[in-house]
Write an enzyme that holds these catalytic residues in place. Sequence first.
Site, PDB file in Angstrom:
ATOM      1  CG  ASP A   1      -1.650   1.244   1.445  1.00 54.36           C
ATOM      2  OD1 ASP A   1      -2.289   1.692   0.481  1.00 54.36           O
ATOM      3  OD2 ASP A   1      -1.607   1.802   2.562  1.00 54.36           O
TER       4      ASP A   1
ATOM      5  CG  ASP B   1      -2.195   7.522   0.199  1.00 53.43           C
ATOM      6  OD1 ASP B   1      -1.436   8.492   0.173  1.00 53.43           O
ATOM      7  OD2 ASP B   1      -2.995   7.240  -0.706  1.00 53.43           O
TER       8      ASP B   1
HETATM    9  C1  XBP Z   1      -5.680   5.853   0.510  1.00 53.09           C
HETATM   10  C2  XBP Z   1      -6.852   6.629   0.136  1.00 53.09           C
HETATM   11  C3  XBP Z   1      -6.690   7.765  -0.787  1.00 53.09           C
HETATM   12  C4  XBP Z   1      -5.884   8.940  -0.253  1.00 53.09           C
HETATM   13  C5  XBP Z   1      -6.037  10.146  -1.122  1.00 53.09           C
HETATM   14  O1  XBP Z   1      -6.091   4.607   1.038  1.00 53.09           O
HETATM   15  O2  XBP Z   1      -7.949   6.327   0.548  1.00 53.09           O
HETATM   16  O3  XBP Z   1      -7.984   8.227  -1.081  1.00 53.09           O
HETATM   17  O4  XBP Z   1      -6.339   9.272   1.042  1.00 53.09           O
HETATM   18  O5  XBP Z   1      -5.694   9.861  -2.453  1.00 53.09           O
HETATM   19  P1  XBP Z   1      -5.128   3.327   1.010  1.00 53.09           P
HETATM   20  P2  XBP Z   1      -6.693  10.229  -3.656  1.00 53.09           P
HETATM   21  O6  XBP Z   1      -3.869   3.740   1.722  1.00 53.09           O
HETATM   22  O7  XBP Z   1      -5.892   2.289   1.785  1.00 53.09           O
HETATM   23  O8  XBP Z   1      -4.881   2.915  -0.411  1.00 53.09           O
HETATM   24  O9  XBP Z   1      -7.196  11.615  -3.414  1.00 53.09           O
HETATM   25  O10 XBP Z   1      -5.856  10.107  -4.896  1.00 53.09           O
HETATM   26  O11 XBP Z   1      -7.830   9.233  -3.614  1.00 53.09           O
HETATM   27 MG    MG Z   2      -3.039   3.074   3.443  1.00 57.41          MG
END
Ligand code: XBP
Ligand code: MG
Length: 241
Positions: A3, A5
């Site tokens: 993952d 983020d």
């Molecule tokens: C990450 C997300 C993303 C980010 C923002 O979740 O939910 O929406 O917060 O990015 P994970 P975007 O780590 O579970 O993949 O604005 O590009 O969606």
């Molecule tokens: Mg995440």
Amino acid sequence: MFDVDGTLVDSERHGHRVAFNLAFEEFGLPYRWDEEEYGQLLRTTGGRRRIEQYLARHGVGEAERADLAAELHDRKTAVMKELIAEGRVQARPGATRLLGELAGAGVALAVATTGSRGWVGNVLEKCAPGVEFAVTVAGDEVSARKPDPEAFSRAVELLGVAPASVVAVEDSAEGLESATGAGLRCAVVVNAYTADHDLGAADLVLDGFGEPGRPATVVADRRDTGCTGVLDHATLARLLR
Ligand code: XBP
Ligand code: MG
């Protein structure tokens, strides 16, 4: 399979959140997401969906909502790319070490994220320079975002391997549910936003990647890997036993 983020990069509090707020400001909207509220908003994965649900709760009508969320999200993505270029989004301590170790050992690396393709490549280039990901699946390339398993299932399929031979590295309950739903083992490296998530289904839980001499805390080691606080290649391999 990583993952992005909250896992590889500390992107939410001082990255995405700031970008969402700048987009709101530029559009003349009164909304501002503070650090605490953003932790709750994160439970909705996908930035566009996050905005859209927020607009719905704040009385923006259905007709206007989808288009406004899409426009705000496009602007937010552009701002996020600027923040990445300025070095405002950093790799989590130990993440670059682990990626380098795995790449050096010839382990195939992949990314399964709910974040958008528009910025994901930029952050990986910046935070994991020279590391090659065989497959990257972004949030706007799946029909259902995490906790749905689609992102991980798609990445496994593109990699052409059996789910049982893959370890996912995640930071949240939504990511864990997505990974286990796709049949993967999962190590969770929590952060301040996700430390209180229900991670009972995780094979391994740490509060950081850890570095030699600066180990993280092992919260749960349900496959008896013997991990002492540094998430490394050997530990991940033991998760597959
Ligand atoms: C990450 C997300 C993303 C980010 C923002 O979740 O939910 O929406 O917060 O990015 P994970 P975007 O780590 O579970 O993949 O604005 O590009 O969606
Ligand atoms: Mg995440």
